[in-house]
Design a protein around this motif. Sequence first.
Motif, PDB file in Angstrom:
ATOM      1  N   GLN A  45       6.073  48.908 -32.841  1.00 29.86           N
ATOM      2  CA  GLN A  45       6.145  49.686 -34.081  1.00 29.86           C
ATOM      3  C   GLN A  45       5.325  49.031 -35.195  1.00 29.86           C
ATOM      4  N   GLU A  48       1.616  49.434 -34.434  1.00 27.60           N
ATOM      5  CA  GLU A  48       1.128  50.789 -34.724  1.00 27.60           C
ATOM      6  C   GLU A  48       0.892  50.977 -36.222  1.00 27.60           C
ATOM      7  N   TYR A  51      -2.100  49.005 -37.216  1.00 30.71           N
ATOM      8  CA  TYR A  51      -3.327  49.624 -36.715  1.00 30.71           C
ATOM      9  C   TYR A  51      -3.770  50.759 -37.631  1.00 30.71           C
ATOM     10  N   ARG A  52      -2.806  51.570 -38.073  1.00 29.95           N
ATOM     11  CA  ARG A  52      -3.151  52.681 -38.970  1.00 29.95           C
ATOM     12  C   ARG A  52      -3.814  52.158 -40.247  1.00 29.95           C
ATOM     13  N   LEU A  83      -3.851  48.163 -28.404  1.00 34.07           N
ATOM     14  CA  LEU A  83      -2.548  48.724 -28.737  1.00 34.07           C
ATOM     15  C   LEU A  83      -2.006  49.547 -27.576  1.00 34.07           C
ATOM     16  N   LYS A  87       1.408  49.091 -25.257  1.00 32.87           N
ATOM     17  CA  LYS A  87       2.389  50.152 -25.008  1.00 32.87           C
ATOM     18  C   LYS A  87       2.605  50.337 -23.509  1.00 32.87           C
TER      19      LYS A  87
END
Length: 94
Positions: A45, A48, A51-52, A83, A87
Amino acid sequence: MPTTSSAKKRLRQDETRNLINKSRKTALKTQVKRFLTALQSKDIQAAEAEYRLTAKKMDKGAAKGILHKNNASRKKSRYAKKLNDLKASAKQGG
């Protein structure tokens, strides 16, 4: 040293832009490090979210001329792959 007034102004502008560009580049590098740290901690989480933010900063950096747009695109692609690998390994392991 510049002699004409326009050359003097140009020097002042260059110094200002240099500081702005340096701060943007530093912020980008810091964001990349945060993302890579989140990847290493295997927190999906957080990775992510980071990364954004990283992708956003890279896009802005490319728009402002800090990075070449292809360079930014290539790095975003590589970070996205890292990433996605994280996952996938989490899915297989758990």
